[in-house]
Design a protein around this motif. Structure first.
Motif, PDB file in Angstrom:
ATOM      1  N   ARG A  26       0.842  -1.202   0.000  1.00 53.54           N
ATOM      2  CA  ARG A  26       0.000   0.000   0.000  1.00 53.54           C
ATOM      3  C   ARG A  26       0.877   1.251   0.000  1.00 53.54           C
ATOM      4  NH1 ARG A  26      -2.951  -3.194   3.552  1.00 53.54           N
ATOM      5  NH2 ARG A  26      -2.042  -2.150   5.354  1.00 53.54           N
ATOM      6  N   THR A  27       1.953   1.233   0.780  1.00 54.43           N
ATOM      7  CA  THR A  27       2.860   2.379   0.825  1.00 54.43           C
ATOM      8  C   THR A  27       3.517   2.593  -0.527  1.00 54.43           C
ATOM      9  OG1 THR A  27       3.302   1.977   3.168  1.00 54.43           O
ATOM     10  CG2 THR A  27       4.892   3.340   1.978  1.00 54.43           C
ATOM     11  N   ASP A  76       2.387   1.634  -3.484  1.00 53.53           N
ATOM     12  CA  ASP A  76       1.355   2.111  -4.408  1.00 53.53           C
ATOM     13  C   ASP A  76       1.090   3.589  -4.199  1.00 53.53           C
ATOM     14  OD1 ASP A  76       1.169  -0.441  -5.412  1.00 53.53           O
ATOM     15  OD2 ASP A  76      -0.681  -0.934  -4.324  1.00 53.53           O
ATOM     16  N   TYR A  77       1.013   4.000  -2.953  1.00 50.40           N
ATOM     17  CA  TYR A  77       0.740   5.392  -2.629  1.00 50.40           C
ATOM     18  C   TYR A  77       1.862   6.304  -3.119  1.00 50.40           C
ATOM     19  CZ  TYR A  77      -0.853   9.417   0.059  1.00 50.40           C
ATOM     20  OH  TYR A  77      -1.303  10.641   0.432  1.00 50.40           O
ATOM     21  N   GLY A 123      -1.623   7.467  -4.770  1.00 48.21           N
ATOM     22  CA  GLY A 123      -2.227   8.424  -3.846  1.00 48.21           C
ATOM     23  C   GLY A 123      -2.016   9.839  -4.320  1.00 48.21           C
ATOM     24  N   GLU A 179      -6.526  14.941   3.514  1.00 46.32           N
ATOM     25  CA  GLU A 179      -5.162  14.423   3.432  1.00 46.32           C
ATOM     26  C   GLU A 179      -4.618  14.190   4.833  1.00 46.32           C
ATOM     27  OE1 GLU A 179      -2.632  16.998   1.239  1.00 46.32           O
ATOM     28  OE2 GLU A 179      -3.629  16.633  -0.663  1.00 46.32           O
TER      29      GLU A 179
END
Length: 148
Positions: free
Chosen positions: A106-107, A109-110, A115, A132
């Motif tokens: 997830r990190t 991808d962000y 993100g 945010e």
């Protein structure tokens, strides 16, 4: 009770197709020293353990000890219980690692564009919006940090 370690060692060597020379070299002994140890039946506990390891047998193999059935059953159930505990512990560790990997994914991808924050430039201060996460603004003029 006298144990005939030498006879058992020779017997195991023959059964396994190994030579005396391979054993005494493994033990770091000379041929004469090894032969005297066999003839005089003068095996130290350490030597016997080394020989057992070389021949891939338990050291108790050299003793004429009766194996009681109850001890075998207790050992068997203990091993099964231990294996079950290890398996459960391993499964928990795998779940934890899977969770950590998912968090890292997830990190990644962000940070690689999944993100909103990754698409902004970090050359100047970062403006905050309510949706945010809290961001530390870099103020290059004051050389200080301000939290938003």
């Amino acid at each position: 009770m006298e144990y005939k370690f030498g006879d058992k060692v020779i017997s195991l060597l023959k059964e396994q197709g190994k030579t005396k020379k391979s054993l005494y070299l493994h033990l770091g002994m000379t041929a004469n020293g090894f032969e005297q140890m066999l003839e005089n039946n003068t095996f130290s506990a350490v030597r016997l353990a080394q020989i057992a390891a070389f021949l891939d047998v338990d050291v108790t193999h050299f003793y004429d000890l009766p194996v009681r059935q109850s001890e075998q059953v207790e050992a068997s159930s203990y091993l099964k219980e231990t294996l079950n505990r290890l398996e459960a512990s391993f499964a928990r560790q795998v779940e934890i690692k899977d969770s950590q990997i998912a968090g890292l994914q997830r990190t990644i991808d962000y940070l690689t564009g999944g993100g909103q924050l990754a698409q902004k430039s970090f050359n100047g201060p970062v403006a905050m919006t309510e949706d945010e996460p809290r961001v530390i603004k870099l103020n290059s003029k004051n050389k200080g940090l301000k939290t938003a």
